[in-house]
Design an enzyme around this catalytic site. Structure first.
Site, short mmCIF file in Angstrom:
data_model
loop_
_atom_site.label_atom_id
_atom_site.label_comp_id
_atom_site.label_asym_id
_atom_site.label_seq_id
_atom_site.Cartn_x
_atom_site.Cartn_y
_atom_site.Cartn_z
N CYS A 270 23.95 62.09 19.39
CA CYS A 270 23.06 63.08 18.59
C CYS A 270 21.66 62.40 18.51
O CYS A 270 20.83 63.27 17.98
CB CYS A 270 23.75 63.37 17.25
SG CYS A 270 23.67 62.34 16.14
N GLU B 228 39.78 66.85 18.74
CA GLU B 228 41.00 66.82 19.41
C GLU B 228 40.87 66.06 20.78
O GLU B 228 41.88 65.94 21.64
CB GLU B 228 41.52 68.19 19.68
CG GLU B 228 40.62 69.22 20.17
CD GLU B 228 39.71 69.90 19.23
OE1 GLU B 228 39.14 69.25 18.29
OE2 GLU B 228 39.53 71.25 19.24
P1 NAD Z 1 31.96 70.58 18.34
O1 NAD Z 1 31.16 71.30 17.28
O2 NAD Z 1 32.57 71.25 19.39
O3 NAD Z 1 33.36 70.07 17.58
C1 NAD Z 1 32.94 69.43 16.23
C2 NAD Z 1 34.20 69.60 15.38
O4 NAD Z 1 34.40 71.14 15.11
C3 NAD Z 1 35.70 69.28 16.16
O5 NAD Z 1 36.44 68.68 15.09
C4 NAD Z 1 36.21 70.52 16.49
O6 NAD Z 1 37.80 70.59 16.50
C5 NAD Z 1 35.66 71.45 15.49
N1 NAD Z 1 35.39 72.69 16.08
C6 NAD Z 1 35.16 73.19 17.47
N2 NAD Z 1 35.00 74.57 17.67
C7 NAD Z 1 35.34 75.04 16.54
C8 NAD Z 1 35.31 76.40 16.10
N3 NAD Z 1 34.99 77.27 16.83
N4 NAD Z 1 35.62 76.74 14.71
C9 NAD Z 1 35.96 75.40 13.91
N5 NAD Z 1 35.86 74.12 14.24
C10 NAD Z 1 35.55 74.02 15.29
O7 NAD Z 1 30.99 69.22 18.54
P2 NAD Z 1 31.51 67.96 19.66
O8 NAD Z 1 31.39 68.49 21.00
O9 NAD Z 1 33.05 67.35 19.35
O10 NAD Z 1 30.29 67.14 19.45
C11 NAD Z 1 28.99 67.20 20.05
C12 NAD Z 1 27.94 67.83 19.03
O11 NAD Z 1 28.03 67.09 17.83
C13 NAD Z 1 26.60 67.80 19.62
O12 NAD Z 1 26.06 68.93 19.34
C14 NAD Z 1 25.93 66.50 18.99
O13 NAD Z 1 24.61 66.61 18.73
C15 NAD Z 1 26.66 66.65 17.37
N6 NAD Z 1 26.64 65.61 16.71
C16 NAD Z 1 25.65 65.68 15.81
C17 NAD Z 1 25.59 64.42 14.82
C18 NAD Z 1 24.64 64.47 13.67
O14 NAD Z 1 24.74 63.63 12.79
N7 NAD Z 1 23.65 65.53 13.53
C19 NAD Z 1 26.24 63.38 15.17
C20 NAD Z 1 27.24 63.22 16.20
C21 NAD Z 1 27.20 64.60 16.86
#
Ligand code: NAD
Length: 498
Positions: A281, A176
């Protein structure tokens, strides 16, 4: 101000929930848009659309499905500048970084153009008398993807390209924080010839994610984001009988051996540690020089480079990095830096006070460098996800190897050395999914697969490469007997009665 809704059955729709979230310009701190947050009715509309379109799409021959991606790749290239700006204005990263975001997604779309070949099945002639046995891979039906803010182009494409090429319908729930690009990608897929309903984009927050995880018509879920949410999504999806692959956070180390080319290593650390403000990441967040002399020389080289980083809004085409994504992310990063100082790490370059004239309310954090970090410190254990590099000094190779081995995360790791023996030993023993030898960010190309180990990944199949074809299809094995015995006179007895 603009409004972002959903993309359902081939067109943009406003949604019915009445709930929205603000989308900020990270460089100025201003609200520039609102994004709709889906309720169950919005999700159901997307699922109804997917259910109506998927059987025909699955029955479309794979060459025709591939042609949609050929056209889509062409459209991505034609619209590259516009797409990159759509990302940058909501994410904050430089336009060059945003182009990279689109290109790494585009490469997976190129990979799935091979779907006729990738989805060919196995056949055994004569598995028994007149018996042939074959396995086919059929689409799972409706797949869903839940994606993070940091790669709003690449990660959605990593998911929807193989899912759709395999004959599935796909529901994407983007972050979002920067939702504009995924909607534009869905529009371009329609322009490329994808039938309405095969790619729907439902914007939202936890409510939309929980709706996806509970919905009986969604067969498989792919998630990328932080580790706590990855763990939650994996557990809930599995409990609801869905196939799931969930990728989480990281703390990627770079080991610098005494024989390494230190200029090369320092340059690599600048790109891998501070590129995209550390919000990758696969960013390197821990440097492990081996030996005091290597450490001292490395710090000496890095310090002026970090101090002269050019930080600016995406409209500054000379900027090396932009702001971080939200005010909350900025506050979290700054408090972790404070914590590192409290814990006794040596903050060699302090970017906490960075301010940019005209952008005083932007979410900027200057590049930071910590020396003498130890494994018990919070800044070592936690994924900071900002422009902060920690140096942990190791006495020897074994001590250096031990650090990433014992860390909770296992996404990526790198070693810089001229010694093939050390590099080979490292690649073989390390318990981490993606390893770079003199390569700082070892993101595998589209035809190999991407995924970490330990708390960086839940599930056994990775993203893109042949793993993705397996994830988005299920196997059916057919045993057939032809002729059925007509030629010799039909037999209607149980084989055991012979
Ligand atoms: P995030 O976990 O906050 O959000 C990811 C998704 O989950 C979003 O679509 C969000 O709306 C949803 N979400 C958030 N809180 C939620 C909840 N309580 N319940 C259900 N859904 C929920 O992550 P972010 O801040 O958007 O991204 C950064 C993170 O992603 C970092 O930790 C990074 O390392 C990781 N990442 C990992 C990879 C990989 O391939 N391993 C790649 C890119 C990013």
């Amino acid at each position: 101000m603009y409004e972002i809704g959903h993309f359902i059955h081939g067109k943009k729709v406003a949604g019915t929930s009445g709930r929205t979230a603000n989308v900020f310009n990270p460089a100025t701190g201003e609200v520039q848009a609102t994004v709709a947050l889906a309720n169950d009715a919005d999700l159901q509309a997307a699922i109804d659309s997917a259910l109506s379109a998927q059987p025909k799409w699955a029955a479309t021959n794979p060459q025709r499905r591939a042609r949609v991606f050929m056209k889509f790749v062409e459209l991505l290239n034609q619209n590259m500048d516009e797409l990159a700006v759509l990302i940058s204005r909501e994410h904050g990263k430089t336009v060059e970084d945003s182009k990279g975001d689109v290109i790494r997604g585009l490469e997976v779309c190129e990979f799935v153009i091979g779907i006729p070949h990738l989805s060919k099945s196995e056949f055994t002639e004569g598995a028994g008398p007149n018996i042939d046995m074959y396995s086919i891979r059929q689409p799972v039906g409706i797949g869903a993807g839940i994606t993070p803010f940091n790669f709003p182009g690449m990660i959605p494409m990593w998911m929807f390209a193989p899912a759709i090429a395999c004959g599935n319908a796909f529901i994407l729930k983007p972050s979002e924080r920067d939702p504009s690009l995924p909607i534009r990608l869905a529009e371009l897929m329609i322009e490329a010839g994808l039938p309405a309903g095969i790619l729907n984009v439902v914007n939202g927050d936890k409510a939309a994610v929980d709706g996806i995880l509970a919905h009986p018509d969604i067969a498989a879920v792919s998630f990328v984001g932080s580790t706590p949410i990855a763990r939650y999504v994996y557990g809930t999806a599995a409990a609801n009988g869905k196939r799931a692959q969930c990728f989480g956070g990281a703390k990627n180390h770079m080991i610098i051996m005494p024989d390494a080319d230190l200029d090369q290593a320092a340059n690599a650390l600048m790109g891998a540690g501070y590129g995209s403000a550390g919000e990758r990441c696969m960013a390197i967040s821990v440097a492990v020089p081996v030996g005091e002399e290597t450490a001292n020389r490395l710090i000496e080289k890095l310090t002026p480079m970090i101090e002269s980083l050019r930080i600016g809004p995406y409209t500054d085409d000379k900027a090396d990095m932009g702001p971080v994504v939200t005010k909350e992310a900025q506050a979290r990063i700054l408090s972790l830096i404070d914590k590192g100082v409290e814990e006794g790490a040596n903050l060699v370059v302090d970017g906490r006070g960075f301010k940019l004239q005209g952008y005083e309310d932007g979410y900027f954090v200057g590049g930071c460098l910590f020396d003498n970090v130890t494994p018990d410190m919070e800044i070592y254990k936690t994924e900071i996800f900002g422009p902060v590099l920690s140096v942990v000094r190791a006495k020897n190779y074994e001590e250096a190897l031990d650090l990433p081995m014992k860390h909770e995360y296992g996404n990526g790791v790198a070693i810089y050395t001229r010694d093939g023996d050390a590099a080979r030993d490292f690649a073989s023993r390390i318990n981490i999914g993606m390893v770079g030898v003199n390569v700082p960010i070892p993101v595998p190309l589209a035809y190999h697969s991407f995924g970490g180990w330990k708390s960086s990944s839940f599930g056994d199949l990775n993203q893109h490469g042949t793993d993705s074809i397996k994830f988005w299809t299920r196997t059916k094995t057919i045993t057939s007997r032809w002729p059925s015995g007509i030629k010799d006179g039909a037999e209607f007895v149980m084989p055991t009665m012979k």
